[in-house]
Design a protein around this motif. Structure first.
Motif, PDB file in Angstrom:
ATOM      1  N   THR A   1       0.855  -1.181   0.000  1.00 25.95           N
ATOM      2  CA  THR A   1       0.000   0.000   0.000  1.00 25.95           C
ATOM      3  C   THR A   1       0.897   1.239   0.000  1.00 25.95           C
ATOM      4  O   THR A   1       2.115   1.149   0.188  1.00 25.95           O
ATOM      5  CB  THR A   1      -0.906   0.038   1.233  1.00 25.95           C
ATOM      6  N   GLY A   2       0.290   2.416  -0.183  1.00 31.34           N
ATOM      7  CA  GLY A   2       1.078   3.640  -0.216  1.00 31.34           C
ATOM      8  C   GLY A   2       1.866   3.866   1.059  1.00 31.34           C
ATOM      9  O   GLY A   2       3.060   4.192   1.012  1.00 31.34           O
ATOM     10  N   ILE A   3       1.242   3.692   2.206  1.00 27.64           N
ATOM     11  CA  ILE A   3       1.929   3.904   3.484  1.00 27.64           C
ATOM     12  C   ILE A   3       2.977   2.820   3.709  1.00 27.64           C
ATOM     13  O   ILE A   3       4.084   3.106   4.202  1.00 27.64           O
ATOM     14  CB  ILE A   3       0.926   3.927   4.650  1.00 27.64           C
ATOM     15  N   GLU A   4       2.672   1.581   3.371  1.00 25.73           N
ATOM     16  CA  GLU A   4       3.655   0.509   3.518  1.00 25.73           C
ATOM     17  C   GLU A   4       4.889   0.791   2.682  1.00 25.73           C
ATOM     18  O   GLU A   4       6.015   0.575   3.136  1.00 25.73           O
ATOM     19  CB  GLU A   4       3.035  -0.830   3.098  1.00 25.73           C
ATOM     20  N   PHE A   5       4.687   1.292   1.459  1.00 27.91           N
ATOM     21  CA  PHE A   5       5.814   1.604   0.596  1.00 27.91           C
ATOM     22  C   PHE A   5       6.669   2.722   1.194  1.00 27.91           C
ATOM     23  O   PHE A   5       7.895   2.611   1.265  1.00 27.91           O
ATOM     24  CB  PHE A   5       5.309   2.013  -0.795  1.00 27.91           C
ATOM     25  N   ARG A   6       6.042   3.797   1.629  1.00 27.85           N
ATOM     26  CA  ARG A   6       6.799   4.910   2.213  1.00 27.85           C
ATOM     27  C   ARG A   6       7.574   4.455   3.446  1.00 27.85           C
ATOM     28  O   ARG A   6       8.738   4.822   3.637  1.00 27.85           O
ATOM     29  CB  ARG A   6       5.845   6.044   2.607  1.00 27.85           C
ATOM     30  N   LEU A   7       6.912   3.663   4.279  1.00 24.06           N
ATOM     31  CA  LEU A   7       7.536   3.214   5.518  1.00 24.06           C
ATOM     32  C   LEU A   7       8.703   2.285   5.233  1.00 24.06           C
ATOM     33  O   LEU A   7       9.796   2.452   5.809  1.00 24.06           O
ATOM     34  CB  LEU A   7       6.494   2.517   6.384  1.00 24.06           C
ATOM     35  N   LEU A   8       8.517   1.305   4.343  1.00 26.19           N
ATOM     36  CA  LEU A   8       9.594   0.373   4.031  1.00 26.19           C
ATOM     37  C   LEU A   8      10.763   1.088   3.379  1.00 26.19           C
ATOM     38  O   LEU A   8      11.929   0.819   3.695  1.00 26.19           O
ATOM     39  CB  LEU A   8       9.080  -0.740   3.110  1.00 26.19           C
ATOM     40  N   ARG A   9      10.491   2.010   2.465  1.00 29.61           N
ATOM     41  CA  ARG A   9      11.580   2.753   1.823  1.00 29.61           C
ATOM     42  C   ARG A   9      12.375   3.538   2.852  1.00 29.61           C
ATOM     43  O   ARG A   9      13.610   3.592   2.794  1.00 29.61           O
ATOM     44  CB  ARG A   9      11.039   3.696   0.744  1.00 29.61           C
ATOM     45  N   TYR A  10      11.686   4.124   3.830  1.00 30.94           N
ATOM     46  CA  TYR A  10      12.405   4.882   4.860  1.00 30.94           C
ATOM     47  C   TYR A  10      13.274   3.956   5.710  1.00 30.94           C
ATOM     48  O   TYR A  10      14.403   4.295   6.056  1.00 30.94           O
ATOM     49  CB  TYR A  10      11.421   5.656   5.734  1.00 30.94           C
ATOM     50  N   PHE A  11      12.751   2.787   6.044  1.00 37.30           N
ATOM     51  CA  PHE A  11      13.556   1.805   6.774  1.00 37.30           C
ATOM     52  C   PHE A  11      14.799   1.417   5.965  1.00 37.30           C
ATOM     53  O   PHE A  11      15.915   1.346   6.504  1.00 37.30           O
ATOM     54  CB  PHE A  11      12.734   0.548   7.065  1.00 37.30           C
ATOM     55  N   LEU A  12      14.612   1.139   4.681  1.00 40.26           N
ATOM     56  CA  LEU A  12      15.715   0.694   3.838  1.00 40.26           C
ATOM     57  C   LEU A  12      16.786   1.763   3.674  1.00 40.26           C
ATOM     58  O   LEU A  12      17.970   1.448   3.474  1.00 40.26           O
ATOM     59  CB  LEU A  12      15.198   0.266   2.462  1.00 40.26           C
ATOM     60  N   LEU A  13      16.389   3.016   3.746  1.00 33.32           N
ATOM     61  CA  LEU A  13      17.348   4.116   3.633  1.00 33.32           C
ATOM     62  C   LEU A  13      18.038   4.431   4.955  1.00 33.32           C
ATOM     63  O   LEU A  13      18.993   5.215   4.979  1.00 33.32           O
ATOM     64  CB  LEU A  13      16.641   5.373   3.106  1.00 33.32           C
ATOM     65  N   HIS A  14      17.581   3.821   6.035  1.00 32.09           N
ATOM     66  CA  HIS A  14      18.179   4.066   7.367  1.00 32.09           C
ATOM     67  C   HIS A  14      18.446   2.745   8.093  1.00 32.09           C
ATOM     68  O   HIS A  14      17.998   2.547   9.223  1.00 32.09           O
ATOM     69  CB  HIS A  14      17.261   4.943   8.216  1.00 32.09           C
TER      70      HIS A  14
END
Length: 225
Positions: free
Chosen positions: A153-166
């Motif tokens: 979902t949109g929120i899942e994507f944003r959240l996972l991308r932020y995790f992957l970048l940090h």
């Protein structure tokens, strides 16, 4: 990721905001230099798209003010000006990239992806979790032709991308909320826990580790904790 879009052209700003949101960014907007300067000082944006020809305060002065006050978020400058010396002035003021108008939204998105990855991880490599790669354009996890993709979902994507970048960093619920939701959104840090559980079901339960009273840590391998 949370993005500040500074553009006084109303039709262009609306088109860009819609495209950026569709690409998975949480977008705040400003239509003049003074508001932009304030927002850039008060909020830790992951990236900024800044037009130079702004009312109330020129974009170049806004950028100079941010840099003088040690605001280091990557800034991509938009301008209709083609003179080479104006581009040089922009870079001297602290711009990280430059894009002249008119432009294709696809180019803008690619440049923003490169800027944020370079700023946060010093790499332009693909973002991966386990044997999956995050396809930012399609907003899903992929692992080759023989493995079905994992839709997000949109929120899942944003959240996972932020995790992957940090990776390896403690990320509080408040910090995650600030970077996943837009300025005018109804923010509830408790909802982050719900989406973290959704991601664990999709990628494996041990990639995202809970630190009681602190937040979460994303680890690149699914080790037992």
């Amino acid at each position: 990721m949370r993005l500040l879009l500074v553009e006084d052209d109303v039709p262009l700003r609306k088109r860009l905001k819609a495209s950026l949101q569709k690409a998975g960014f949480a977008v705040d907007c400003a239509d003049n230099g003074r508001d932009a300067e304030y927002l850039g000082m008060e909020i830790d944006y992951d990236v900024v798209v800044l037009d130079l020809g702004l009312p109330e305060k020129p974009g170049i002065e806004v950028l100079q003010s941010w840099r003088q006050r040690k605001r280091i978020m990557p800034v991509l400058v938009l301008t209709a000006r083609d003179a080479w010396y104006e581009r040089v002035d922009g870079f001297k003021a602290g711009a990280d990239d430059y894009l002249g108008k008119p432009f294709h939204i696809e180019e803008l998105l690619v440049r923003l992806q490169v800027l944020t990855r370079r700023h946060l991880t010093d790499t332009t490599h693909q973002l991966t979790v386990g044997h999956y790669t995050l396809n930012e354009e399609k907003q899903r996890l992929e692992a080759g032709q023989n493995t079905p993709p994992v839709n997000l979902t949109g929120i899942e994507f944003r959240l996972l991308r932020y995790f992957l970048l940090h990776p390896g960093k403690i990320l509080s619920k408040t910090r995650l909320t600030d970077h996943v939701y837009e300025n005018d959104a109804d923010k509830d840090s408790n909802v982050i826990e719900v989406y973290v559980n959704h991601l664990r079901k999709k990628i494996g339960k041990n990639y995202i580790v809970t630190r009681r009273g602190q937040g979460y840590i994303f680890q690149q391998s699914e080790e037992n904790t």
